[in-house]
Enzyme design. Structure first.
Site, PDB file in Angstrom:
ATOM      1  N   ARG A 193       0.837  -1.211   0.000  1.00 54.25           N
ATOM      2  CA  ARG A 193       0.000   0.000   0.000  1.00 54.25           C
ATOM      3  C   ARG A 193       0.867   1.254   0.000  1.00 54.25           C
ATOM      4  O   ARG A 193       0.408   2.322  -0.368  1.00 54.25           O
ATOM      5  CB  ARG A 193      -0.871   0.030   1.271  1.00 54.25           C
ATOM      6  CG  ARG A 193      -2.010  -0.942   1.280  1.00 54.25           C
ATOM      7  CD  ARG A 193      -2.589  -1.083   2.683  1.00 54.25           C
ATOM      8  NE  ARG A 193      -3.121   0.150   3.240  1.00 54.25           N
ATOM      9  CZ  ARG A 193      -4.343   0.603   3.043  1.00 54.25           C
ATOM     10  NH1 ARG A 193      -5.164  -0.078   2.296  1.00 54.25           N
ATOM     11  NH2 ARG A 193      -4.752   1.713   3.609  1.00 54.25           N
ATOM     12  N   ARG A 197       9.592   5.774  -3.453  1.00 56.52           N
ATOM     13  CA  ARG A 197       9.907   6.675  -4.566  1.00 56.52           C
ATOM     14  C   ARG A 197      11.341   7.140  -4.526  1.00 56.52           C
ATOM     15  O   ARG A 197      11.838   7.497  -3.465  1.00 56.52           O
ATOM     16  CB  ARG A 197       9.040   7.940  -4.500  1.00 56.52           C
ATOM     17  CG  ARG A 197       7.586   7.691  -4.551  1.00 56.52           C
ATOM     18  CD  ARG A 197       6.876   8.999  -4.899  1.00 56.52           C
ATOM     19  NE  ARG A 197       5.458   8.775  -4.789  1.00 56.52           N
ATOM     20  CZ  ARG A 197       4.711   9.209  -3.781  1.00 56.52           C
ATOM     21  NH1 ARG A 197       5.267   9.925  -2.831  1.00 56.52           N
ATOM     22  NH2 ARG A 197       3.427   8.934  -3.755  1.00 56.52           N
ATOM     23  N   ARG A 279      -8.669  -6.193  13.775  1.00 59.24           N
ATOM     24  CA  ARG A 279      -7.959  -5.331  14.698  1.00 59.24           C
ATOM     25  C   ARG A 279      -8.900  -4.202  15.081  1.00 59.24           C
ATOM     26  O   ARG A 279      -9.665  -3.688  14.253  1.00 59.24           O
ATOM     27  CB  ARG A 279      -6.702  -4.748  14.039  1.00 59.24           C
ATOM     28  CG  ARG A 279      -5.665  -5.790  13.722  1.00 59.24           C
ATOM     29  CD  ARG A 279      -5.108  -6.454  14.945  1.00 59.24           C
ATOM     30  NE  ARG A 279      -4.227  -5.577  15.709  1.00 59.24           N
ATOM     31  CZ  ARG A 279      -3.727  -5.895  16.897  1.00 59.24           C
ATOM     32  NH1 ARG A 279      -4.057  -7.031  17.495  1.00 59.24           N
ATOM     33  NH2 ARG A 279      -2.908  -5.066  17.527  1.00 59.24           N
ATOM     34  N   ARG A 310       0.119   6.016  16.311  1.00 56.69           N
ATOM     35  CA  ARG A 310       0.292   7.348  15.736  1.00 56.69           C
ATOM     36  C   ARG A 310      -0.508   8.376  16.522  1.00 56.69           C
ATOM     37  O   ARG A 310      -1.399   8.030  17.287  1.00 56.69           O
ATOM     38  CB  ARG A 310      -0.107   7.385  14.265  1.00 56.69           C
ATOM     39  CG  ARG A 310      -1.518   6.960  13.978  1.00 56.69           C
ATOM     40  CD  ARG A 310      -1.767   6.819  12.461  1.00 56.69           C
ATOM     41  NE  ARG A 310      -2.923   5.965  12.225  1.00 56.69           N
ATOM     42  CZ  ARG A 310      -3.230   5.402  11.064  1.00 56.69           C
ATOM     43  NH1 ARG A 310      -2.485   5.603  10.009  1.00 56.69           N
ATOM     44  NH2 ARG A 310      -4.286   4.639  10.947  1.00 56.69           N
ATOM     45  N   GLU A 336      -3.621   6.846  18.882  1.00 57.25           N
ATOM     46  CA  GLU A 336      -4.254   5.603  18.424  1.00 57.25           C
ATOM     47  C   GLU A 336      -3.562   4.396  19.001  1.00 57.25           C
ATOM     48  O   GLU A 336      -2.353   4.232  18.851  1.00 57.25           O
ATOM     49  CB  GLU A 336      -4.108   5.516  16.896  1.00 57.25           C
ATOM     50  CG  GLU A 336      -5.313   5.999  16.160  1.00 57.25           C
ATOM     51  CD  GLU A 336      -5.137   5.872  14.654  1.00 57.25           C
ATOM     52  OE1 GLU A 336      -5.182   6.926  14.012  1.00 57.25           O
ATOM     53  OE2 GLU A 336      -4.960   4.754  14.143  1.00 57.25           O
ATOM     54  N   TYR A 384      -9.779  -5.128   3.429  1.00 52.71           N
ATOM     55  CA  TYR A 384      -9.073  -3.894   3.818  1.00 52.71           C
ATOM     56  C   TYR A 384      -9.239  -2.869   2.686  1.00 52.71           C
ATOM     57  O   TYR A 384      -8.330  -2.568   1.946  1.00 52.71           O
ATOM     58  CB  TYR A 384      -7.602  -4.244   4.054  1.00 52.71           C
ATOM     59  CG  TYR A 384      -6.709  -3.176   4.665  1.00 52.71           C
ATOM     60  CD1 TYR A 384      -7.203  -1.976   5.156  1.00 52.71           C
ATOM     61  CD2 TYR A 384      -5.339  -3.396   4.770  1.00 52.71           C
ATOM     62  CE1 TYR A 384      -6.366  -1.033   5.713  1.00 52.71           C
ATOM     63  CE2 TYR A 384      -4.480  -2.455   5.326  1.00 52.71           C
ATOM     64  CZ  TYR A 384      -4.999  -1.282   5.791  1.00 52.71           C
ATOM     65  OH  TYR A 384      -4.146  -0.340   6.334  1.00 52.71           O
ATOM     66  N   ASP A 386      -9.987   0.734   0.876  1.00 51.84           N
ATOM     67  CA  ASP A 386      -9.902   2.186   1.029  1.00 51.84           C
ATOM     68  C   ASP A 386     -11.267   2.781   0.695  1.00 51.84           C
ATOM     69  O   ASP A 386     -12.106   2.122   0.061  1.00 51.84           O
ATOM     70  CB  ASP A 386      -8.856   2.754   0.070  1.00 51.84           C
ATOM     71  CG  ASP A 386      -7.440   2.556   0.606  1.00 51.84           C
ATOM     72  OD1 ASP A 386      -7.280   2.459   1.834  1.00 51.84           O
ATOM     73  OD2 ASP A 386      -6.505   2.493  -0.208  1.00 51.84           O
TER      74      ASP A 386
HETATM   75  N1  UDP Z   1       3.535   1.285   7.563  1.00 51.67           N
HETATM   76  C1  UDP Z   1       4.761   1.233   8.189  1.00 51.67           C
HETATM   77  N2  UDP Z   1       5.257   2.361   8.779  1.00 51.67           N
HETATM   78  C2  UDP Z   1       4.587   3.542   8.767  1.00 51.67           C
HETATM   79  C3  UDP Z   1       3.334   3.594   8.100  1.00 51.67           C
HETATM   80  C4  UDP Z   1       2.838   2.453   7.534  1.00 51.67           C
HETATM   81  O1  UDP Z   1       5.396   0.181   8.237  1.00 51.67           O
HETATM   82  O2  UDP Z   1       5.089   4.526   9.331  1.00 51.67           O
HETATM   83  C5  UDP Z   1       3.008   0.040   6.943  1.00 51.67           C
HETATM   84  C6  UDP Z   1       2.419  -0.905   7.977  1.00 51.67           C
HETATM   85  O3  UDP Z   1       2.723  -2.223   7.562  1.00 51.67           O
HETATM   86  C7  UDP Z   1       0.957  -0.644   7.899  1.00 51.67           C
HETATM   87  C8  UDP Z   1       0.758  -0.319   6.430  1.00 51.67           C
HETATM   88  O4  UDP Z   1       1.967   0.320   6.048  1.00 51.67           O
HETATM   89  O5  UDP Z   1       0.188  -1.742   8.314  1.00 51.67           O
HETATM   90  C9  UDP Z   1      -0.426   0.596   6.145  1.00 51.67           C
HETATM   91  O6  UDP Z   1      -0.340   1.663   7.036  1.00 51.67           O
HETATM   92  P1  UDP Z   1      -1.323   2.904   7.075  1.00 51.67           P
HETATM   93  O7  UDP Z   1      -0.929   3.726   8.229  1.00 51.67           O
HETATM   94  O8  UDP Z   1      -1.308   3.526   5.732  1.00 51.67           O
HETATM   95  O9  UDP Z   1      -2.711   2.199   7.316  1.00 51.67           O
HETATM   96  P2  UDP Z   1      -4.142   2.859   7.505  1.00 51.67           P
HETATM   97  O10 UDP Z   1      -4.438   2.718   8.949  1.00 51.67           O
HETATM   98  O11 UDP Z   1      -3.990   4.295   7.132  1.00 51.67           O
HETATM   99  O12 UDP Z   1      -5.050   2.062   6.638  1.00 51.67           O
END
Ligand code: UDP
Length: 402
Positions: A193, A197, A279, A310, A336, A384, A386
């Protein structure tokens, strides 16, 4: 249990009932989140009569935003609308003006700050590399040292994408906190996901269209529910739990020709084949007497020790909230905490691994046999998803069914 016999019984039950009574509604929509709202909008636009129920006291499901100190607080987690699907963008922007918010979270690893998603700013801070070639060489070297040829799980996938240093500091701790499982046991699609880059671009999403509805998501969902001239024919009942009892469900079902169910698929069947794993997330929301707590909407805590994954500072989702606090001298933040779902918790993320995939396939078989019921959305399809994919799926479903 004997699935075949169960399916036969369902068939008989509906055949019998459907013949007996004229229904008051064309559709009963269970859940007023994004999937339900799109379906309602499409149905009412075609003159259908709809009853919407939601067990919460408010509409909008997990995209619900609540105003605190004039700030739209994303009560059930940060939602940033992003898509490459022009049809979806054209559709959703009919119900709200979207601002020009671009998600660019910051990773905090034990006080070291890194840019996300993984890009030249991240690589420069991690390794001191200057050019894209140097960054690519560094990743290649670390991948080779780890001996990975065909990644089999999230850990191996992550190392092959960005190397071991970034995996150890920015991925492992965060991912294992978020999912409560070792990265070696998680499917690799989760990490795909995130873009990687070799450019200086902090936009988290590879999406052409992105933004947050001005006025908040709740208002946008309300606009969707009230869209049609014929919306007089829609009724919304809040605080109604569809699965509270078999009788309550039967009574609600008897009022509509068809049901669109957007809750958890295993809950619908009373977990009779066992629990799917989810989860859950707990949010600790605080209002602070400072106009600027962290200078960004999202800061990820990527070490294993910090208990939260986060912190969201909600005011930064909106445009023109100045950091001096002339506009709003306060700020609202949410920490969170991720946990394994247990009955009574809110399910947020399906754990789409092999074991749950197999169980879902069995539930799906039962769901397909419920002729009168459409299962949709993140929980109804155990996916999962979006937000844009939810909208696209609901539009498709409406086109095929209404
Ligand atoms: N991820 C990570 N570090 C970060 C942000 C994301 O390793 O700082 C990975 C992690 O495996 C996570 C996935 O990317 O499960 C998706 O994260 P995101 O925060 O985008 O998920 P959301 O809760 O926004 O769907």
């Amino acid at each position: 249990m004997d699935i075949g016999r169960y399916l036969d019984n369902i068939d008989k039950k509906f055949t019998r009932k459907d013949k007996t009574k004229m229904k008051q509604y064309d559709y009963l929509i269970v859940g007023s989140g994004l999937y339900g709202a799109v379906f309602v909008q499409q149905a009412t636009a075609k003159g259908k009569k709809v009853l919407v129920i939601d067990k919460r006291p408010n509409i909008a499901g997990n995209v619900y935003t609540e105003d605190i100190e004039k700030i739209h607080v994303h009560k059930y987690g940060a939602h940033i609308f992003h898509t490459n699907n022009k049809k979806v963008w054209n559709y959703i922007t009919k119900f709200a003006e979207f601002n020009r918010f671009t998600n660019s979270p910051v990773a905090n690893y034990k006080g070291e700050l890194y840019s996300l998603p993984f890009n030249m700013y991240t690589f420069n801070k991690m390794w001191g590399v200057i050019t894209p070639q140097e960054a690519a060489d560094k990743i290649k070297q670390q991948k080779k040292e780890a001996g990975i040829t065909e990644p089999k799980n999230l850990e191996e996938q992550a190392i092959s994408l960005v190397g071991t240093d970034i995996y150890e500091k920015l991925i492992k701790g965060y991912t294992e906190k978020q999912w409560g499982r070792p990265c070696t046991e998680l499917p690799s699609f989760i990490i795909k996901r995130l873009p990687v880059r070799l450019t200086f671009d902090n936009n988290y999403f590879n999406a052409l269209y992105q933004g947050i509805p001005e006025g908040g998501y709740t208002k946008m969902v309300a606009n969707m529910l009230n869209d049609s001239e014929l919306s007089g024919s829609i009724e919304v009942r809040l605080g109604v739990d569809y699965l509270a009892s078999a009788d309550a469900k039967e009574e609600l079902d008897s009022q509509a020709e068809k049901v669109v169910y957007t809750g958890a698929i295993d809950a619908y069947f009373d977990y009779k084949l066992g629990n799917l794993e989810y989860r859950s997330v707990r949010f600790e929301t605080e209002t602070l007497d400072t106009p600027n707590f962290q200078g960004n909407a999202a800061v990820n805590y990527t070490d294993a020790e910090t208990p939260w994954t986060r912190i969201i500072e909600h005011k930064w989702f909106e445009f023109g909230k100045d950091e001096n606090g002339d506009d709003i001298p306060k700020t609202v933040i949410s920490r969170e905490y991720s946990s394994e779902w247990k009955p009574g918790d809110e399910p947020y993320y399906p754990v789409n691994d092999e074991k749950n995939g197999a169980l879902y396939a069995q539930y799906k078989e039962l769901a397909d046999a419920e002729r009168k019921v459409i299962f949709g959305g993140r929980l109804g399809e155990y996916k999962y998803y979006d937000m844009d994919a939810v909208v696209a799926a609901a539009l498709d479903c409406a086109a095929n069914n209404i």
